[in-house]
Write an enzyme that holds these catalytic residues in place. Structure first.
Site, short mmCIF file in Angstrom:
data_model
loop_
_atom_site.label_atom_id
_atom_site.label_comp_id
_atom_site.label_asym_id
_atom_site.label_seq_id
_atom_site.Cartn_x
_atom_site.Cartn_y
_atom_site.Cartn_z
N HIS A 15 -1.13 -4.07 5.91
CA HIS A 15 -0.81 -5.36 7.16
C HIS A 15 -1.18 -5.07 8.64
O HIS A 15 -1.52 -5.81 9.63
CB HIS A 15 1.64 -5.12 7.71
CG HIS A 15 0.90 -3.18 8.47
ND1 HIS A 15 0.66 -2.07 7.70
CD2 HIS A 15 1.03 -2.95 9.75
CE1 HIS A 15 0.98 -1.19 8.66
NE2 HIS A 15 0.78 -1.81 9.30
N GLU A 60 -1.11 8.00 16.22
CA GLU A 60 0.67 8.11 16.17
C GLU A 60 1.65 9.09 17.27
O GLU A 60 0.95 10.57 16.67
CB GLU A 60 0.71 7.86 14.90
CG GLU A 60 0.96 6.21 14.05
CD GLU A 60 1.56 6.31 12.71
OE1 GLU A 60 2.34 5.80 12.56
OE2 GLU A 60 1.48 7.08 11.55
N HIS A 115 -6.12 1.19 6.31
CA HIS A 115 -5.73 0.82 7.38
C HIS A 115 -7.32 1.21 8.24
O HIS A 115 -7.72 0.01 8.28
CB HIS A 115 -4.78 1.27 8.66
CG HIS A 115 -3.62 0.92 7.51
ND1 HIS A 115 -3.08 -0.47 6.81
CD2 HIS A 115 -2.16 1.76 8.37
CE1 HIS A 115 -1.67 -0.02 6.57
NE2 HIS A 115 -1.24 0.84 7.06
N LYS A 130 -2.37 -8.05 11.92
CA LYS A 130 -2.68 -7.80 13.30
C LYS A 130 -3.79 -8.82 14.05
O LYS A 130 -4.42 -9.19 13.54
CB LYS A 130 -2.86 -6.44 13.56
CG LYS A 130 -1.66 -5.63 13.32
CD LYS A 130 -2.11 -3.90 13.96
CE LYS A 130 -1.44 -3.28 12.85
NZ LYS A 130 0.19 -3.29 13.79
N LYS A 182 0.65 -0.78 0.01
CA LYS A 182 0.26 0.06 0.03
C LYS A 182 0.84 1.19 -0.23
O LYS A 182 1.86 1.13 0.58
CB LYS A 182 -1.60 0.34 1.56
CG LYS A 182 -0.26 0.21 2.64
CD LYS A 182 -0.74 0.79 3.50
CE LYS A 182 -0.20 1.98 3.48
NZ LYS A 182 0.71 2.32 3.77
#
Ligand code: NDP
Ligand code: BG6
Length: 510
Positions: free
Chosen positions: A198, A236, A260, A202, A168
């Site tokens: 990704h 973040e 995401h 998870k 991505k």
């Protein structure tokens, strides 16, 4: 079902069987060093890689194989879950190959092709290829065209396979994503294409489906009748680090929301799939994206908020602003996005989904909060302050402190009657002793095994882009944003607060 079955991860965890060469384009890069090669080492450590296997790193950097192995070993020491075991490293490093070349150079591709043949003869990898594009998105089309032109992805014999993993962001808008899909499909059938996100690797994200569909108790209340709204937060504390070159062309919407966050939203909102396989699960996710309400440019102004961080303080440390981090004089790239989305179907009509993501926020946290409606009749209004009567909230903590908690009201022991929120908490760390594999371990193993359930499909990625391209178009038509507009270490721009407060709601605390 015994406890062993219950503790298995959703994706298959057995050893990959087919012999194969994994070709990593961009093998000298950050993703390869920090994520891919450490994950491969962890898989080797756990004996999950095929017995006949090789990694061929390809990049422009003029390294020899010793240099490549040295960089890989340093990366493993720093980023792998498992410590270096000399016997495992010996065997793993014996399977590492490297060649340098330009991505658009036909001669380099011819050398690549003959190197693959010689690996097949030496290690018995049987012509099976897994191509991994770990390069900046702008470089992918060149590589894919070369794969086509040079026919190096054509099966060597009828029993061998070729698959491609594409990182991505997949394109930069709807049109470029379509174009990329067309290019890939000219070379690979859809079932051989692994578009990686990704987040889907998870454990806590995979658990959303188990939580919703393996327990009978949640599904009946998982709808507009009982749920007031949903908040998805991906915060973040880090800035853009040394990825400014990429990030300034991308921004938070392309980097985080289109992929995401959209995936988290789809897993929360989708209908129960008819089977737990790639086709059925992805069919349901596409339906969610198709039901997401498109925003007209005027609505983009009232339903989204953007921000860019200025210098500030995080965890007692002074940190620079975005333009300094990204080494640009000025920039209109957003490092924060918040938006209000609606899913126009029977389950979710009029239930707002508030999503937000940003860099340099006070802390790193990814969580999904499902806020239930208030009780219909306030039985206790004469004896307690009703403003204390917070509605029930179910929080799925994707990371860190992975777990799920339910906040509900309870009576404080004694008289007079008082009511206070209490918490039921499930923590992965306390419930399971075995350490979870990293997202890249899970996804690499799935790609080696030919299981695309946790990868995104062409129609899915295009449907997600359709919504986000509408937002990008709306932003283009709006007056330029006044950046920077939030301090590093703050909760984000005031516009984001106004967005949710105008609905009489508030963001959850980080
Ligand atoms: P890097 O900037 O580290 O680039 C990867 C490699 O690509 C470089 O080492 C470089 O190797 C090669 N490359 C080829 N063409 C160019 C070019 N025109 N400019 C710069 N480098 C080029 O990127 P990442 O490894 O961080 O990212 C690769 C992909 O993975 C991207 O699509 C990114 O979005 C995605 N990704 C990255 C994550 C991360 O944490 N890093 C996380 C999730 C996704 P050489 O010069 O030797 O050819
Ligand atoms: C990547 C983004 O896809 O995800 C990065 O490109 C971001 O900008 C990262 O930092 C976040 O991943 P994680 O797993 O740390 O939440």
């Amino acid at each position: 079902m015994d406890s062993k079955t219950l503790t298995r991860t959703i994706s298959s965890s057995d050893r990959a069987q087919d012999p194969c060469v994994l070709v990593i384009f961009g093998a000298s890069g950050d993703l390869a060093r920090r994520m891919l090669l450490p994950a491969l080492y962890d898989l080797a450590y756990d004996r999950r890689l095929p017995a006949r296997f090789a990694v061929l790193g390809f990049a422009r950097s003029q390294w020899d194989e010793d240099e490549f192995r040295r960089v890989v070993k340093t990366g493993i020491k720093e980023f792998a879950r498992r410590s270096i075991d000399e016997a495992v490293w010996e065997s793993f490093s014996g399977k590492l190959r490297y060649m340098s070349g330009n991505y658009d150079d036909p001669a380099a591709h011819t050398r690549l092709s003959s190197m693959l043949d010689s690996i097949d003869s030496e290690l018995g990898t049987a012509g099976n290829r897994l191509y991994y594009l770990a390069v900046p998105p702008t470089t992918s089309p060149t590589i894919i065209s070369k794969l086509r032109n040079d026919k190096i992805s054509a099966p060597v014999d009828s029993d061998s396979w070729s698959r491609i993993v594409v990182e991505k962001p997949f394109g930069r808008d709807l049109e470029s994503a379509r174009e990329l899909n067309r290019l890939i499909h000219s070379q690979f059938p859809e079932e051989s294409v692994y578009r990686i996100d990704h987040y889907l690797g998870k454990e806590t994200v995979q658990n959303i489906l188990v939580f919703r569909f393996a327990n009978g108790v949640f599904e009946p209340i998982w709808n507009r009748r009982y749920i007031d709204h949903v908040q998805i937060t991906v915060a973040e504390s880090l800035g853009v680090g040394d990825r400014g070159g990429y990030y300034d062309q991308s921004g938070a919407l392309r980097d985080m929301v289109q992929n995401h966050i959209m995936q988290l939203l789809a897993l929360i909102a989708m209908e129960p799939p008819i089977a737990f396989d790639g086709r059925a699960v992805r069919n349901e996710k596409v339906k969610v994206f198709n039901a997401l309400r498109r925003m007209e440019p005027a609505e983009v102004a009232t339903s989204t908020a953007r921000g860019q961080y200025a210098a500030g303080w995080i965890g007692g440390e002074e940190v620079p602003g975005y333009t300094q981090d990204a080494a640009v004089d000025s920039s209109s790239t957003e490092t924060y996005v918040a938006m209000r989305l609606f899913i126009d179907n029977w389950r979710w009509a009029d239930v707002p989904f508030y999503v937000r993501t940003g860099k340099r926020l006070p802390k790193r946290t990814t969580q999904i909060a499902i806020q239930f409606r208030k009780v219909p009749h306030l039985l206790f209004k004469d004896i307690v302050d009703v403003s204390d009567m917070e509605p029930t909230v179910l929080t799925i903590r994707i990371q860190p402190n992975e777990g799920i908690s339910m906040k509900f009201l309870t009576k404080v022991p004694g008289t007079p009657t008082r009511i206070r929120p209490a918490m039921m908490d499930f923590l992965y760390g306390a419930a399971f002793l075995n350490e979870a594999p990293s997202a890249y371990e899970t996804l690499l193993l799935d790609a080696l095994q030919g299981d695309a359930t946790l990868f995104t499909r062409a129609d899915e990625v295009e449907a997600a882009w359709e919504i986000m391209t509408g937002v990008l178009d709306g932003w283009q038509q709006m007056p330029s944003a006044q950046f920077p507009n939030y301090e590093a270490g703050s909760d984000g721009p005031e516009e984001a607060d106004r967005l949710i407060e105008s609905d009489g709601r508030q963001w959850r605390r980080f």
